[in-house]
Design an enzyme around this catalytic site. Sequence first.
Site, short mmCIF file in Angstrom:
data_model
loop_
_atom_site.label_atom_id
_atom_site.label_comp_id
_atom_site.label_asym_id
_atom_site.label_seq_id
_atom_site.Cartn_x
_atom_site.Cartn_y
_atom_site.Cartn_z
N GLU A 90 15.77 -0.80 -4.48
CA GLU A 90 15.86 -0.73 -3.02
C GLU A 90 15.83 -2.11 -2.39
O GLU A 90 15.11 -2.98 -2.84
CB GLU A 90 14.63 -0.01 -2.46
CG GLU A 90 14.61 1.46 -2.72
CD GLU A 90 13.33 2.09 -2.21
OE1 GLU A 90 12.86 1.73 -1.11
OE2 GLU A 90 12.80 2.95 -2.93
N CYS A 103 14.42 -7.66 2.67
CA CYS A 103 13.30 -7.45 1.75
C CYS A 103 13.91 -7.02 0.43
O CYS A 103 14.64 -6.04 0.36
CB CYS A 103 12.40 -6.34 2.31
SG CYS A 103 11.10 -5.85 1.19
N CYS A 110 7.37 -1.05 -11.21
CA CYS A 110 6.30 -2.06 -11.19
C CYS A 110 5.17 -1.56 -12.08
O CYS A 110 4.99 -0.36 -12.23
CB CYS A 110 5.79 -2.22 -9.75
SG CYS A 110 4.53 -3.50 -9.56
N CYS A 114 -0.96 -0.25 -8.08
CA CYS A 114 -1.70 -0.10 -6.81
C CYS A 114 -1.63 1.35 -6.34
O CYS A 114 -0.57 1.97 -6.35
CB CYS A 114 -1.11 -1.03 -5.74
SG CYS A 114 -1.21 -2.78 -6.19
N CYS A 117 0.94 2.61 -3.54
CA CYS A 117 2.33 2.15 -3.62
C CYS A 117 3.22 3.10 -4.42
O CYS A 117 2.89 3.49 -5.54
CB CYS A 117 2.36 0.76 -4.23
SG CYS A 117 4.02 0.07 -4.36
N GLY A 157 8.31 -4.16 -7.35
CA GLY A 157 8.04 -5.15 -8.39
C GLY A 157 7.05 -6.21 -7.98
O GLY A 157 6.80 -6.41 -6.79
N GLU A 158 6.47 -6.85 -8.99
CA GLU A 158 5.54 -7.94 -8.75
C GLU A 158 6.26 -9.24 -9.13
O GLU A 158 6.50 -9.50 -10.32
CB GLU A 158 4.27 -7.72 -9.59
CG GLU A 158 3.34 -8.89 -9.72
CD GLU A 158 2.96 -9.57 -8.39
OE1 GLU A 158 2.56 -8.87 -7.45
OE2 GLU A 158 3.09 -10.81 -8.31
N SER A 212 -1.45 -9.93 -1.36
CA SER A 212 -1.85 -8.56 -1.03
C SER A 212 -3.32 -8.42 -1.34
O SER A 212 -3.73 -8.24 -2.48
CB SER A 212 -1.04 -7.57 -1.88
OG SER A 212 0.32 -7.71 -1.58
N LEU A 213 -4.13 -8.54 -0.29
CA LEU A 213 -5.58 -8.55 -0.49
C LEU A 213 -6.13 -7.12 -0.42
O LEU A 213 -6.73 -6.62 -1.36
CB LEU A 213 -6.22 -9.46 0.56
CG LEU A 213 -7.65 -9.89 0.30
CD1 LEU A 213 -7.77 -10.67 -0.99
CD2 LEU A 213 -8.18 -10.72 1.47
N HIS A 214 -5.94 -6.50 0.71
CA HIS A 214 -6.23 -5.08 0.93
C HIS A 214 -7.69 -4.65 0.81
O HIS A 214 -8.00 -3.47 1.00
CB HIS A 214 -5.39 -4.19 0.00
CG HIS A 214 -3.91 -4.42 0.09
ND1 HIS A 214 -3.26 -4.74 1.27
CD2 HIS A 214 -2.94 -4.38 -0.87
CE1 HIS A 214 -1.97 -4.88 1.03
NE2 HIS A 214 -1.75 -4.69 -0.26
N CYS A 331 8.10 1.77 1.21
CA CYS A 331 8.16 1.06 -0.07
C CYS A 331 8.34 1.97 -1.30
O CYS A 331 7.44 2.71 -1.65
CB CYS A 331 6.89 0.25 -0.26
SG CYS A 331 6.17 -0.37 1.25
N1 SAH Z 1 3.99 -6.72 -5.82
C1 SAH Z 1 3.95 -7.53 -4.65
C2 SAH Z 1 5.08 -7.29 -3.67
C3 SAH Z 1 5.55 -5.90 -3.39
S1 SAH Z 1 4.77 -4.89 -2.23
C4 SAH Z 1 2.62 -7.43 -3.96
O1 SAH Z 1 1.78 -6.67 -4.42
O2 SAH Z 1 2.39 -8.15 -3.01
C5 SAH Z 1 4.79 -5.64 -0.65
C6 SAH Z 1 3.56 -5.29 0.16
O3 SAH Z 1 3.56 -3.90 0.55
C7 SAH Z 1 2.28 -5.50 -0.62
O4 SAH Z 1 1.30 -6.07 0.21
C8 SAH Z 1 1.89 -4.09 -0.98
O5 SAH Z 1 0.55 -4.01 -1.32
C9 SAH Z 1 2.30 -3.34 0.25
N2 SAH Z 1 2.45 -1.89 0.08
C10 SAH Z 1 2.91 -1.20 -0.97
N3 SAH Z 1 2.90 0.12 -0.73
C11 SAH Z 1 2.43 0.28 0.51
C12 SAH Z 1 2.18 1.40 1.34
N4 SAH Z 1 2.40 2.64 0.93
N5 SAH Z 1 1.71 1.17 2.58
C13 SAH Z 1 1.48 -0.08 3.03
N6 SAH Z 1 1.69 -1.17 2.29
C14 SAH Z 1 2.15 -1.00 1.04
#
Ligand code: SAH
Length: 341
Positions: A90, A103, A110, A114, A117, A157-158, A212-214, A331
Amino acid sequence: MENILDYTLEELSIWMKENGESAFRANQVMTWIYKEVFNFEDMKNIPKALQEKLKNSLYIGIPEIVEKYESKIDGTQKLLLGFKDGNIIESVIMKYKHGNSICISTQVGCRMGCKFCASTLNGRVRDLTAGEILSQIIVAQSLIGERISNVVLMGSGEPLDNYDNVIKFLKLVNAEYGLNIGQRHITLSTCGLVPKIYDLADKDYSITLAISLHAVSDEKRRAIMPIANKYSIDEILEACRYYIEKTGRRITFEYSLVSGVNDDKEDAKALGKLLKGLLCHVNLIPVNEIKENTLKRPSKKTILDFEEILKNQGIEVTVRREMGSDINAACGQLRRKFLAT
Ligand code: SAH
């Protein structure tokens, strides 16, 4: 057969010489490709014999647009792109006043796992090559007939799990004969592969790093991001300090707000404390709900309160503007939907 998009101009010049041709032919071929001529036969100043040679060992790996969804609200376009081997990824084109952004994905699937995701649900199928990462921008520009000026590596992907290909992509995307997109217009998002953040910092690029801290504690982070079992928040922040020192670039911290998981006022306070004094910006992302889990986005009020607490602590913060909400495909969800049918 090799994808010519994986070649730098220099590499293609070497190929020409090895195949008994003049190096300047590489320039000509590259120029055609970036004029969106995706067929060797249509490259008018290339002799037939060379066209044949090219065709016999190289292909121009422009992915097929398998499906396209366009938002009626803001013009965002989500593309499902298919590669020669049948794999689907995508990309999302977003139109802003200051220009077009895209994007892009760096892997098929991946393996980071997470919880929130959709891209990771079936694991990683394979890495994308540098040319395949690049081809998403080329095909998008050709589709919209406009230049794309900003790139975010935030699709499936990462990126740092596909480090060498991503580094080569950064070289290709920058090339003056090609897309000529400056490093300052590129953002790489990572879940925090610490050693690779150091490697990237040592490149002295001026791309923006997004983390991506979260979550604000390792314990909370481990509950939603398996990578937190490997690297602590402290280690990530240390690597970020090094990145800032080397590049002078402000870091973006992405924080997906999930109701009841990380959206508490205490979380906001702790986040402010954690990031105090760091050259950074926080991007709050109300989680995109996916049907494969029960994670919910917080209420508007909770989101605004969270933002306010950070602001009051002197942290720069924005809530991510939602693009293409009517095409309702967060995503990784488009690909999943497609694979399931
Ligand atoms: N692997 C990388 C880049 C891809 S995801 C990373 O982890 O940063 C891009 C961003 O979208 C990341 O911050 C990821 O954590 C976030 N993301 C993924 N799925 C999501 C969702 N369902 N809702 C909100 N953010 C999401």
